[in-house]
Motif scaffolding. Structure first.
Motif, PDB file in Angstrom:
ATOM      1  N   UNK A  53       0.813  -1.216   0.000  1.00 27.26           N
ATOM      2  CA  UNK A  53       0.000   0.000   0.000  1.00 27.26           C
ATOM      3  C   UNK A  53       0.851   1.271   0.000  1.00 27.26           C
ATOM      4  N   UNK A  54       2.146   1.115  -0.084  1.00 29.01           N
ATOM      5  CA  UNK A  54       3.054   2.260  -0.042  1.00 29.01           C
ATOM      6  C   UNK A  54       2.754   3.269  -1.150  1.00 29.01           C
ATOM      7  N   UNK A  55       2.468   2.786  -2.334  1.00 30.65           N
ATOM      8  CA  UNK A  55       2.175   3.679  -3.458  1.00 30.65           C
ATOM      9  C   UNK A  55       0.951   4.553  -3.170  1.00 30.65           C
ATOM     10  N   UNK A  56       0.062   4.097  -2.299  1.00 25.08           N
ATOM     11  CA  UNK A  56      -1.143   4.847  -1.929  1.00 25.08           C
ATOM     12  C   UNK A  56      -0.901   5.761  -0.733  1.00 25.08           C
ATOM     13  N   UNK A  57       0.314   5.742  -0.195  1.00 27.73           N
ATOM     14  CA  UNK A  57       0.635   6.584   0.947  1.00 27.73           C
ATOM     15  C   UNK A  57       0.278   5.974   2.285  1.00 27.73           C
ATOM     16  N   UNK A  58      -0.008   4.666   2.298  1.00 30.21           N
ATOM     17  CA  UNK A  58      -0.346   3.968   3.546  1.00 30.21           C
ATOM     18  C   UNK A  58       0.945   3.400   4.139  1.00 30.21           C
ATOM     19  N   UNK A  59       1.249   3.780   5.390  1.00 24.89           N
ATOM     20  CA  UNK A  59       2.487   3.351   6.043  1.00 24.89           C
ATOM     21  C   UNK A  59       2.440   1.926   6.578  1.00 24.89           C
ATOM     22  N   UNK A  60       1.293   1.516   7.090  1.00 29.96           N
ATOM     23  CA  UNK A  60       1.197   0.264   7.834  1.00 29.96           C
ATOM     24  C   UNK A  60       0.051  -0.598   7.302  1.00 29.96           C
ATOM     25  N   UNK A  61       0.361  -1.694   6.594  1.00 32.64           N
ATOM     26  CA  UNK A  61      -0.689  -2.570   6.063  1.00 32.64           C
ATOM     27  C   UNK A  61      -1.651  -3.078   7.139  1.00 32.64           C
ATOM     28  N   UNK A  62      -1.145  -3.420   8.303  1.00 39.08           N
ATOM     29  CA  UNK A  62      -2.009  -3.925   9.381  1.00 39.08           C
ATOM     30  C   UNK A  62      -2.997  -2.848   9.838  1.00 39.08           C
ATOM     31  N   UNK A  63      -2.559  -1.603   9.896  1.00 37.35           N
ATOM     32  CA  UNK A  63      -3.442  -0.506  10.290  1.00 37.35           C
ATOM     33  C   UNK A  63      -4.549  -0.307   9.258  1.00 37.35           C
ATOM     34  N   UNK A  83     -19.491   5.336  11.454  1.00 36.59           N
ATOM     35  CA  UNK A  83     -19.109   5.460  10.046  1.00 36.59           C
ATOM     36  C   UNK A  83     -18.640   6.886   9.780  1.00 36.59           C
ATOM     37  N   UNK A  84     -19.376   7.863  10.258  1.00 34.95           N
ATOM     38  CA  UNK A  84     -19.020   9.272  10.060  1.00 34.95           C
ATOM     39  C   UNK A  84     -17.641   9.575  10.647  1.00 34.95           C
ATOM     40  N   UNK A  85     -17.307   8.951  11.762  1.00 35.52           N
ATOM     41  CA  UNK A  85     -16.018   9.178  12.410  1.00 35.52           C
ATOM     42  C   UNK A  85     -14.856   8.587  11.612  1.00 35.52           C
ATOM     43  N   UNK A  86     -15.141   7.679  10.704  1.00 33.01           N
ATOM     44  CA  UNK A  86     -14.097   7.022   9.915  1.00 33.01           C
ATOM     45  C   UNK A  86     -13.858   7.690   8.567  1.00 33.01           C
ATOM     46  N   UNK A  87     -14.515   8.806   8.311  1.00 38.60           N
ATOM     47  CA  UNK A  87     -14.363   9.546   7.060  1.00 38.60           C
ATOM     48  C   UNK A  87     -13.382  10.698   7.245  1.00 38.60           C
ATOM     49  N   UNK A 148      -9.653   5.204  -0.104  1.00 41.14           N
ATOM     50  CA  UNK A 148      -9.041   5.368   1.208  1.00 41.14           C
ATOM     51  C   UNK A 148      -7.591   5.809   1.037  1.00 41.14           C
ATOM     52  N   UNK A 149      -7.146   6.684   1.919  1.00 41.79           N
ATOM     53  CA  UNK A 149      -5.740   7.074   1.951  1.00 41.79           C
ATOM     54  C   UNK A 149      -5.358   7.408   3.389  1.00 41.79           C
ATOM     55  N   UNK A 153      -1.240  10.555  10.419  1.00 43.93           N
ATOM     56  CA  UNK A 153      -1.239   9.200  10.986  1.00 43.93           C
ATOM     57  C   UNK A 153      -2.609   8.530  10.851  1.00 43.93           C
ATOM     58  N   UNK A 154      -3.571   9.241  10.251  1.00 38.11           N
ATOM     59  CA  UNK A 154      -4.954   8.770  10.180  1.00 38.11           C
ATOM     60  C   UNK A 154      -5.272   8.166   8.811  1.00 38.11           C
ATOM     61  N   UNK A 155      -5.866   6.980   8.803  1.00 37.22           N
ATOM     62  CA  UNK A 155      -6.343   6.345   7.584  1.00 37.22           C
ATOM     63  C   UNK A 155      -7.833   6.610   7.513  1.00 37.22           C
ATOM     64  N   UNK A 156      -8.318   7.033   6.336  1.00 36.82           N
ATOM     65  CA  UNK A 156      -9.735   7.375   6.224  1.00 36.82           C
ATOM     66  C   UNK A 156     -10.203   7.350   4.769  1.00 36.82           C
TER      67      UNK A 156
END
Length: 162
Positions: A53-63, A83-87, A148-149, A153-156
């Motif tokens: 997921x590095x190309x997408x800017x995601x640091x941690x696959x498990x996260x 759901x709203x909190x995860x956007x 998702x990106x 430190x936040x994935x959303x």
């Protein structure tokens, strides 16, 4: 003939690298751009060595996997607040050729039924972690219903096509 083949192959590799497209599918062992990668291999390899997921800017696959699980669980329970909190806001929502920015959790929850359509829910709940499409735009859910990106430190989810 051999020199031409090398040139063509080199051009293909450069083209694949420039498009930045990567798919993360199970039961394969290649780690090159535009090819498949074994999620089992990701689990058994140090984080710095393999990150599909590095190309997408995601640091941690498990996260990312944990985030998608939380999102699926919140949608399955119809927990609008969760759901709203995860956007990520502003959230870009594209519908019938028009684009709208959802500015806040409150606005998202007010428009929940128009955003989280049955098709979006169905695609999200059916999404398998070993079947994620990844490119420089982010990680795609379904057929592009959600993108998702990582933001700091936040994935959303940052964009939706409904």
């Amino acid at each position: 003939m051999r020199k031409q083949t090398k040139i063509v192959l080199s051009m293909m590799i450069v083209s694949m690298m420039l498009t930045g497209q990567v798919s993360a599918y199970a039961n394969h062992s290649s780690v090159e751009a535009g090819t498949n990668i074994s999620m089992q291999r990701v689990k058994n390899t140090p984080k710095a060595a393999v990150n599909p997921y590095e190309v997408a800017g995601i640091d941690d696959p498990a996260a990312l996997h944990k985030y998608i699980g939380k999102l699926q669980q919140a949608v399955a329970k119809n927990n609008r607040k969760a759901v709203a909190a995860l956007m990520s806001y502003p959230l870009q929502v594209n519908k019938q050729g028009k684009s709208k920015l959802i500015q806040s959790k409150k606005q998202f929850m007010k428009n929940y039924d128009h955003i989280m359509t049955s098709q979006v829910k169905k695609k999200l709940l059916a999404q398998q972690l070993d079947q994620l499409f990844v490119n420089s735009e982010g990680v795609m859910i379904g057929d592009g219903e959600m993108w998702i990106s990582q933001f700091g430190k936040t994935i959303a989810v940052y964009a939706m096509n409904v």
